[in-house]
Design a protein around this motif. Structure first.
Motif, PDB file in Angstrom:
ATOM      1  N   LEU A  44       0.806  -1.337   0.350  1.00  0.00           N
ATOM      2  CA  LEU A  44       0.456  -0.163   0.369  1.00  0.00           C
ATOM      3  C   LEU A  44       1.220   1.070   0.133  1.00  0.00           C
ATOM      4  CD1 LEU A  44      -2.476   1.776   0.447  1.00  0.00           C
ATOM      5  CD2 LEU A  44      -2.834   0.676   2.822  1.00  0.00           C
ATOM      6  N   VAL A  45       0.789   2.335  -0.948  1.00  0.00           N
ATOM      7  CA  VAL A  45       1.527   3.117  -1.104  1.00  0.00           C
ATOM      8  C   VAL A  45       0.471   4.255  -1.110  1.00  0.00           C
ATOM      9  CG1 VAL A  45       2.654   4.502  -2.616  1.00  0.00           C
ATOM     10  CG2 VAL A  45       3.251   2.219  -2.758  1.00  0.00           C
ATOM     11  N   VAL A  46       1.330   4.939   0.016  1.00  0.00           N
ATOM     12  CA  VAL A  46       0.180   6.562   0.397  1.00  0.00           C
ATOM     13  C   VAL A  46       0.508   7.943   0.474  1.00  0.00           C
ATOM     14  CG1 VAL A  46      -1.298   7.443   2.672  1.00  0.00           C
ATOM     15  CG2 VAL A  46      -1.112   4.542   2.033  1.00  0.00           C
ATOM     16  N   THR A  47       0.106   8.505  -0.057  1.00  0.00           N
ATOM     17  CA  THR A  47       0.242   9.878  -0.417  1.00  0.00           C
ATOM     18  C   THR A  47      -0.897  10.054   0.450  1.00  0.00           C
ATOM     19  OG1 THR A  47      -0.546  10.308  -2.089  1.00  0.00           O
ATOM     20  CG2 THR A  47       1.667   9.705  -2.642  1.00  0.00           C
ATOM     21  N   GLY A  48      -0.343  12.001   0.947  1.00  0.00           N
ATOM     22  CA  GLY A  48      -0.733  13.164   1.251  1.00  0.00           C
ATOM     23  C   GLY A  48      -0.809  13.003   3.290  1.00  0.00           C
ATOM     24  N   VAL A  77       3.820   1.916   2.215  1.00  0.00           N
ATOM     25  CA  VAL A  77       5.476   2.732   2.354  1.00  0.00           C
ATOM     26  C   VAL A  77       4.622   3.803   2.581  1.00  0.00           C
ATOM     27  CG1 VAL A  77       6.448   3.846   0.356  1.00  0.00           C
ATOM     28  CG2 VAL A  77       5.801   0.998   0.658  1.00  0.00           C
ATOM     29  N   ALA A  78       4.888   4.953   3.204  1.00  0.00           N
ATOM     30  CA  ALA A  78       4.540   6.426   3.348  1.00  0.00           C
ATOM     31  C   ALA A  78       5.164   7.440   2.429  1.00  0.00           C
ATOM     32  CB  ALA A  78       4.332   7.161   4.804  1.00  0.00           C
ATOM     33  N   MET A  79       4.590   7.632   1.009  1.00  0.00           N
ATOM     34  CA  MET A  79       4.809   8.525   0.336  1.00  0.00           C
ATOM     35  C   MET A  79       5.471   9.615   0.244  1.00  0.00           C
ATOM     36  SD  MET A  79       6.726   7.405  -2.275  1.00  0.00           S
ATOM     37  CE  MET A  79       6.297   5.078  -3.186  1.00  0.00           C
ATOM     38  N   GLY A  80       6.667  10.309   1.231  1.00  0.00           N
ATOM     39  CA  GLY A  80       6.068  11.214   0.631  1.00  0.00           C
ATOM     40  C   GLY A  80       6.510  12.336   2.280  1.00  0.00           C
ATOM     41  N   VAL A  81       7.118  13.855   2.122  1.00  0.00           N
ATOM     42  CA  VAL A  81       6.476  14.350   3.663  1.00  0.00           C
ATOM     43  C   VAL A  81       5.529  14.774   4.699  1.00  0.00           C
ATOM     44  CG1 VAL A  81       7.009  16.451   5.224  1.00  0.00           C
ATOM     45  CG2 VAL A  81       8.461  15.708   3.268  1.00  0.00           C
ATOM     46  N   CYS A  82       4.342  14.559   3.881  1.00  0.00           N
ATOM     47  CA  CYS A  82       3.028  14.195   4.495  1.00  0.00           C
ATOM     48  C   CYS A  82       2.159  12.973   5.162  1.00  0.00           C
ATOM     49  CB  CYS A  82       1.802  15.084   3.706  1.00  0.00           C
ATOM     50  SG  CYS A  82       2.149  16.714   3.052  1.00  0.00           S
ATOM     51  N   PRO A  83       2.543  12.106   3.627  1.00  0.00           N
ATOM     52  CA  PRO A  83       2.503  11.222   4.884  1.00  0.00           C
ATOM     53  C   PRO A  83       3.490  10.332   6.642  1.00  0.00           C
ATOM     54  CG  PRO A  83       3.006   9.991   2.374  1.00  0.00           C
ATOM     55  CD  PRO A  83       3.097  11.999   3.040  1.00  0.00           C
ATOM     56  N   ALA A  84       3.850  11.068   5.642  1.00  0.00           N
ATOM     57  CA  ALA A  84       5.178  10.828   7.086  1.00  0.00           C
ATOM     58  C   ALA A  84       4.684  11.494   8.731  1.00  0.00           C
ATOM     59  CB  ALA A  84       5.923  10.986   6.785  1.00  0.00           C
ATOM     60  N   ILE A 123      -2.081   3.475  10.614  1.00  0.00           N
ATOM     61  CA  ILE A 123      -1.712   2.530  10.734  1.00  0.00           C
ATOM     62  C   ILE A 123      -0.792   2.102  10.776  1.00  0.00           C
ATOM     63  CG2 ILE A 123      -3.816   1.675   8.531  1.00  0.00           C
ATOM     64  CD1 ILE A 123      -2.196   2.810   6.257  1.00  0.00           C
ATOM     65  N   PRO A 124       0.144   1.220  10.670  1.00  0.00           N
ATOM     66  CA  PRO A 124       1.518   0.993  10.587  1.00  0.00           C
ATOM     67  C   PRO A 124       1.773   1.282   9.122  1.00  0.00           C
ATOM     68  CG  PRO A 124       0.567  -1.190  11.063  1.00  0.00           C
ATOM     69  CD  PRO A 124      -0.833  -0.297  10.426  1.00  0.00           C
ATOM     70  N   VAL A 125       3.342   1.350   9.365  1.00  0.00           N
ATOM     71  CA  VAL A 125       4.256   2.046   8.125  1.00  0.00           C
ATOM     72  C   VAL A 125       5.662   1.285   8.636  1.00  0.00           C
ATOM     73  CG1 VAL A 125       5.137   3.864   6.658  1.00  0.00           C
ATOM     74  CG2 VAL A 125       3.207   4.102   8.025  1.00  0.00           C
ATOM     75  N   ASP A 126       5.337   0.366   7.026  1.00  0.00           N
ATOM     76  CA  ASP A 126       6.923  -0.642   6.990  1.00  0.00           C
ATOM     77  C   ASP A 126       7.920   0.688   6.782  1.00  0.00           C
ATOM     78  OD1 ASP A 126       5.995  -2.715   8.438  1.00  0.00           O
ATOM     79  OD2 ASP A 126       4.957  -2.421   6.462  1.00  0.00           O
ATOM     80  N   ILE A 163      11.142  -0.652  -3.865  1.00  0.00           N
ATOM     81  CA  ILE A 163      11.955  -2.449  -3.608  1.00  0.00           C
ATOM     82  C   ILE A 163      12.869  -2.186  -1.705  1.00  0.00           C
ATOM     83  CG2 ILE A 163      14.057  -3.371  -4.137  1.00  0.00           C
ATOM     84  CD1 ILE A 163      12.622  -2.919  -6.352  1.00  0.00           C
ATOM     85  N   GLU A 164      12.529  -1.309  -1.097  1.00  0.00           N
ATOM     86  CA  GLU A 164      13.068  -1.629  -0.153  1.00  0.00           C
ATOM     87  C   GLU A 164      11.775  -3.035   0.568  1.00  0.00           C
ATOM     88  OE1 GLU A 164      14.153   0.287   4.155  1.00  0.00           O
ATOM     89  OE2 GLU A 164      14.623   1.842   3.004  1.00  0.00           O
ATOM     90  N   ALA A 165      10.281  -1.802   0.211  1.00  0.00           N
ATOM     91  CA  ALA A 165       8.950  -2.841   1.053  1.00  0.00           C
ATOM     92  C   ALA A 165       9.086  -4.251   0.786  1.00  0.00           C
ATOM     93  CB  ALA A 165       7.704  -2.115   0.460  1.00  0.00           C
ATOM     94  N   VAL A 166       9.207  -4.207  -0.692  1.00  0.00           N
ATOM     95  CA  VAL A 166       9.306  -6.084  -0.906  1.00  0.00           C
ATOM     96  C   VAL A 166      10.140  -6.714  -0.450  1.00  0.00           C
ATOM     97  CG1 VAL A 166       9.983  -7.211  -3.370  1.00  0.00           C
ATOM     98  CG2 VAL A 166       8.416  -4.837  -3.864  1.00  0.00           C
TER      99      VAL A 166
END
Length: 169
Positions: free
Chosen positions: A53-57, A81-88, A107-110, A128-131
């Motif tokens: 699951l790739v999350v943005t925003g 995967v938290a993609m960017g500063v906002c989802p982090a 939710i838990p972020v990897d 790729i790290e998530a894989v």
């Protein structure tokens, strides 16, 4: 688990109230310039078929339930995967009245991919790290949560103290 399945992760993307900068860069990963499919990554539209699951925003009060629902629909094992500063952290929207914060509050972020927006190369590295984490989860190995030390600043910073004036003779 077959080797083919471990080398072909299916990714679903969820936009949590983003400015679309990360979304445009994520879509660039699917173009022939970056060609994320060369790593076996397939973008799917249904969370019931996805491994990643790739999350943005940033997460707000209205979409946190939807995000949790999408996460719950994914089969185990799954990776976020938290993609960017906002989802982090919530990013520039962190102090808004309706923003809960980052994805990790729901939710838990990897994997966290930094940037505003992150470049497609960084996004591909994050997937790729998530894989790799997904493969560890499939083997039943323990996976440490990512370290993300965040300082949230509320309100304006204090004004600097005035410097002492020096008298010239």
């Amino acid at each position: 688990m077959s080797k083919a399945i471990s080398k072909s992760p299916w990714v679903v993307h969820f936009n949590c109230n983003s400015c679309n900068g990360c979304d445009i860069e994520f879509l660039a990963c699917l173009t022939p310039t970056y060609d994320v499919e060369r790593f076996g990554v397939l973008h799917v539209g249904n969370p019931k078929h996805a491994d990643v699951l790739v999350v943005t925003g940033s997460v707000n009060f209205r979409n946190r339930h939807v995000l949790k629902n999408v996460y719950d629909q994914m089969p185990d094992p799954k990776v976020v995967v938290a993609m960017g500063v906002c989802p982090a952290t919530g990013g520039i929207f962190a102090d808004c009245y309706n923003v809960v914060g980052g994805v990790g509050s729901v939710i838990p972020v990897d994997v966290h991919v930094p940037g505003c927006p992150p470049k497609p190369e960084a996004m591909i590295d994050g997937i790729i790290e998530a894989v790799g984490i997904l493969e560890k989860k499939r083997q039943g190995l323990a996976v440490d949560p990512p370290l993300l030390e965040v300082q949230t600043v509320k309100g304006p910073a204090p004004a600097p103290a005035p410097e002492a004036e020096t008298k010239k003779p």
